[in-house]
Motif scaffolding. Structure first.
Motif, PDB file in Angstrom:
ATOM      1  N   PHE A   1       5.560  10.847 -14.609  1.00  0.00           N
ATOM      2  CA  PHE A   1       5.381  10.116 -15.657  1.00  0.00           C
ATOM      3  C   PHE A   1       4.310  10.628 -16.580  1.00  0.00           C
ATOM      4  O   PHE A   1       4.642  10.425 -17.911  1.00  0.00           O
ATOM      5  CB  PHE A   1       4.791   8.764 -15.197  1.00  0.00           C
ATOM      6  N   ARG A   2       2.920  11.389 -16.068  1.00  0.00           N
ATOM      7  CA  ARG A   2       2.304  11.887 -17.174  1.00  0.00           C
ATOM      8  C   ARG A   2       2.734  12.960 -18.075  1.00  0.00           C
ATOM      9  O   ARG A   2       2.703  12.808 -19.462  1.00  0.00           O
ATOM     10  CB  ARG A   2       1.100  12.466 -16.488  1.00  0.00           C
TER      11      ARG A   2
ATOM     12  N   GLY B   1       0.798  -1.079  -0.048  1.00  0.00           N
ATOM     13  CA  GLY B   1      -0.043   0.145  -0.008  1.00  0.00           C
ATOM     14  C   GLY B   1       0.788   1.387  -0.017  1.00  0.00           C
ATOM     15  O   GLY B   1       0.507   2.107  -0.533  1.00  0.00           O
ATOM     16  N   PHE B   2       1.949   1.266   0.765  1.00  0.00           N
ATOM     17  CA  PHE B   2       2.856   2.495   0.887  1.00  0.00           C
ATOM     18  C   PHE B   2       3.663   2.572  -0.565  1.00  0.00           C
ATOM     19  O   PHE B   2       3.444   3.729  -0.951  1.00  0.00           O
ATOM     20  CB  PHE B   2       3.786   2.384   1.767  1.00  0.00           C
ATOM     21  N   ILE B   3       3.895   1.501  -1.247  1.00  0.00           N
ATOM     22  CA  ILE B   3       4.531   1.594  -2.471  1.00  0.00           C
ATOM     23  C   ILE B   3       3.589   2.113  -3.589  1.00  0.00           C
ATOM     24  O   ILE B   3       3.831   2.809  -4.362  1.00  0.00           O
ATOM     25  CB  ILE B   3       5.216   0.232  -3.029  1.00  0.00           C
TER      26      ILE B   3
ATOM     27  N   GLY C   1       3.560   5.568  -5.948  1.00  0.00           N
ATOM     28  CA  GLY C   1       3.425   5.536  -7.377  1.00  0.00           C
ATOM     29  C   GLY C   1       2.230   6.402  -7.784  1.00  0.00           C
ATOM     30  O   GLY C   1       2.474   7.307  -8.710  1.00  0.00           O
ATOM     31  N   ALA C   2       1.189   6.387  -6.896  1.00  0.00           N
ATOM     32  CA  ALA C   2       0.148   7.349  -7.349  1.00  0.00           C
ATOM     33  C   ALA C   2       0.507   8.606  -7.309  1.00  0.00           C
ATOM     34  O   ALA C   2      -0.010   9.487  -7.821  1.00  0.00           O
ATOM     35  CB  ALA C   2      -1.264   6.922  -6.617  1.00  0.00           C
TER      36      ALA C   2
END
Length: 67
Positions: free
Chosen positions: A27-28, A13-15, A19-20
């Motif tokens: 990345f976008r 969940g932390f990772i 990432g989110a």
């Protein structure tokens, strides 16, 4: 729930949260270069680099340009 499974879910969940958070920041823009360049042209319109750039520092450059 076993202790190992709970630890794996917390870590996963932390990772996922990291990432989110990085997706819209890093990345976008990399996946949509033309859209990002248009947005930056609008955002930077009317800004004179000499007025905001401290003396002695390198002038702004295109972060996606080739060196």
């Amino acid at each position: 729930m076993s202790r190992n499974l709970r630890t794996a879910l917390i870590f996963g969940g932390f990772i996922s949260l990291i990432g989110a958070a990085f997706y819209p920041i890093y990345f976008r823009p990399l996946t949509r270069l033309e859209e990002y360049k248009k947005e930056q042209a609008i955002n930077r319109a009317g800004i004179v680099q000499e007025d905001v750039q401290p003396p002695g520092l390198k002038v702004w450059s295109d972060p996606f340009g080739r060196k």
